[in-house]
Write an enzyme that holds these catalytic residues in place. Structure first.
Site, PDB file in Angstrom:
ATOM      1  N   PHE A   8      -4.465   3.267  11.856  1.00 20.10           N
ATOM      2  CA  PHE A   8      -5.265   4.652  11.848  1.00 20.10           C
ATOM      3  C   PHE A   8      -4.156   5.420  11.791  1.00 20.10           C
ATOM      4  CE2 PHE A   8      -8.530   7.333  13.071  1.00 20.10           C
ATOM      5  CZ  PHE A   8      -9.349   7.115  12.084  1.00 20.10           C
ATOM      6  N   LYS A 118       2.255  -2.333   1.309  1.00 23.81           N
ATOM      7  CA  LYS A 118       3.146  -2.938  -0.018  1.00 23.81           C
ATOM      8  C   LYS A 118       3.593  -4.115   0.420  1.00 23.81           C
ATOM      9  CE  LYS A 118       4.548   1.432   0.553  1.00 23.81           C
ATOM     10  NZ  LYS A 118       5.140   2.433   0.569  1.00 23.81           N
ATOM     11  N   GLU A 142      -4.742   0.265  -5.627  1.00 24.75           N
ATOM     12  CA  GLU A 142      -4.246   1.215  -6.391  1.00 24.75           C
ATOM     13  C   GLU A 142      -3.388   2.322  -5.797  1.00 24.75           C
ATOM     14  OE1 GLU A 142      -4.711   2.181  -9.737  1.00 24.75           O
ATOM     15  OE2 GLU A 142      -3.023   3.586  -9.014  1.00 24.75           O
ATOM     16  N   VAL A 145       0.954   1.908  -5.305  1.00 25.85           N
ATOM     17  CA  VAL A 145       1.949   2.232  -6.203  1.00 25.85           C
ATOM     18  C   VAL A 145       1.729   3.921  -6.584  1.00 25.85           C
ATOM     19  CG1 VAL A 145       3.175   2.226  -8.170  1.00 25.85           C
ATOM     20  CG2 VAL A 145       2.414   0.073  -7.020  1.00 25.85           C
ATOM     21  N   GLY A 147       0.729   6.504  -4.790  1.00 23.72           N
ATOM     22  CA  GLY A 147      -0.224   6.986  -4.234  1.00 23.72           C
ATOM     23  C   GLY A 147      -1.463   7.418  -4.953  1.00 23.72           C
ATOM     24  N   GLY A 199       6.776  14.460   5.909  1.00 25.90           N
ATOM     25  CA  GLY A 199       6.086  13.373   6.223  1.00 25.90           C
ATOM     26  C   GLY A 199       6.036  12.503   4.986  1.00 25.90           C
ATOM     27  N   LYS A 217       6.974  -1.505  -5.095  1.00 24.45           N
ATOM     28  CA  LYS A 217       6.024  -0.835  -6.151  1.00 24.45           C
ATOM     29  C   LYS A 217       6.500  -1.657  -7.495  1.00 24.45           C
ATOM     30  CE  LYS A 217       5.699   3.174  -3.542  1.00 24.45           C
ATOM     31  NZ  LYS A 217       6.212   4.645  -3.016  1.00 24.45           N
ATOM     32  N   GLY A 309       0.691  11.253   1.000  1.00 22.14           N
ATOM     33  CA  GLY A 309      -0.102  12.189   1.233  1.00 22.14           C
ATOM     34  C   GLY A 309      -1.586  11.580   1.851  1.00 22.14           C
TER      35      GLY A 309
END
Ligand code: HSE
Length: 329
Positions: A8, A118, A142, A145, A147, A199, A217, A309
């Site tokens: 979380f 990953k 999905e 790799v 985002g 970040g 990835k 993000g």
């Protein structure tokens, strides 16, 4: 659909927010609720559904997901009824970590799994897919790799019938940010600090710098798009710590930039800093990701999007969630 969220942090919270934001769209599939959420320290669970907004507020205010102390993720998963696991705990490339245990446990029990973690995918891709198949469960990934850049489903669903010949891409926003700041004369250490402030960097930034994140990835693309059976240890990896300001200046003299490129095809599995002509799709600056997909009929296809993000990665999880609900319906 009863969802359990493992992890979380930024992505888990973003996904809870998305569940709230898209509640009208999701309600057309029937009730969609979060029945459990946990991180390594605490958890919240309620078979009637947890309030996603309150979950996020509580985590931001107190640092805890809920008032119950964690024993293990498996204990929490064993104690609630759920249909889908959203596994977004931090990547562990040594062993797969708790994430791998959560995914295996869920698939064994016939639960569908969506993950952006990953480690488990780069270490045990084929085994996890077989486990899913045997237990009539769906495994989707999905967001692992690129985002929000929809590369996996683009290749395996939209480009059905095409033979994907190769994929070359920028799959790590942190490295790309550092290299493009170095293009403007910033020293490596300072560029890394700026990237961390944005970040995007992994909790252990050597995962980014040493090419480990990009290698994961590349492995996921090799196994999913090219149907190869490869592991993290099969990738030839060179990171960016040896890229010197002098090398960048020399490249600039030749109208080139240096970028960390991941390449995969039926025979190639490589991550390395490469010279890219300025203006080429792979010469992008900043934190964005991009990929150049070479196909037999459609020719080259280039995609470009946010590689990480809160909301962006959650958007990829949402697309997997809807795909699962469509299939289950
Ligand atoms: N650390 C990664 C990056 C995050 O910098 O792109 C997304 O996997």
């Amino acid at each position: 659909m009863r969802i359990a969220i493992a992890g979380f942090g930024t992505v888990g919270q973003g996904f809870a927010e998305v569940i709230h934001k898209k509640s009208e769209l999701l309600s057309s599939y029937g009730p969609v609720k979060i029945v459990a959420a946990f991180d390594s320290k605490s958890y919240a669970a309620d078979e009637n559904g947890l309030d996603p907004v309150a979950l996020v507020k509580n985590k931001l205010a107190t640092g805890a997901v809920g008032d119950k102390k964690m024993k293990s993720g498996i204990d929490v998963l064993g104690s609630v009824g759920y249909d889908i696991l959203v596994e977004v705990s931090p990547t562990d490339i040594e062993t797969g970590g708790d994430g791998l245990r959560h995914i295996e446990y869920s698939l064994k029990h016939g639960k569908d799994v969506i993950t952006v973690n990953k480690g488990p995918l780069a270490l045990r891709f084929r085994e996890l897919n077989k486990l899913a198949e045997r237990n009539n469960a769906i495994l989707r990934f999905e967001g692992s790799v690129g985002g929000a850049m929809p590369i996996i489903n683009l290749c395996s669903e939209n480009l059905k019938g095409e033979r994907v010949k190769s994929i070359r891409g920028i799959f790590n926003g942190t490295c790309n940010f550092i290299l493009s700041r170095m293009d403007n004369g910033l020293p490596f250490e300072q560029a890394l600090k700026e990237a961390q402030q944005l970040g995007y960097a992994e909790s252990d930034p050597s995962y980014d710098i040493d090419g480990i994140d990009t290698a994961c990835k590349v492995v996921i693309l090799a196994n999913s798009v090219f149907r190869r059976n490869v592991k993290f240890s099969d990738v030839s990896i060179t990171g960016i710590s040896s890229v010197s300001p002098e090398a960048i200046a020399l490249a600039a003299d030749q109208e080139m930039v240096i970028r960390l490129v991941g390449e995969v095809s039926d025979t190639v599995l490589e991550v390395s800093p490469r010279l890219v002509p300025k203006g080429h799709p792979l010469s992008i600056a900043g934190t964005m990701n991009t990929a150049q997909i070479m196909t037999d009929l459609a020719g080259p296809i280039v995609i470009f999007g946010k590689g990480a993000g809160r909301m962006e990665t959650a958007s990829a999880i949402l697309s997997d969630l809807i795909a699962i609900m469509d299939r289950r319906r």
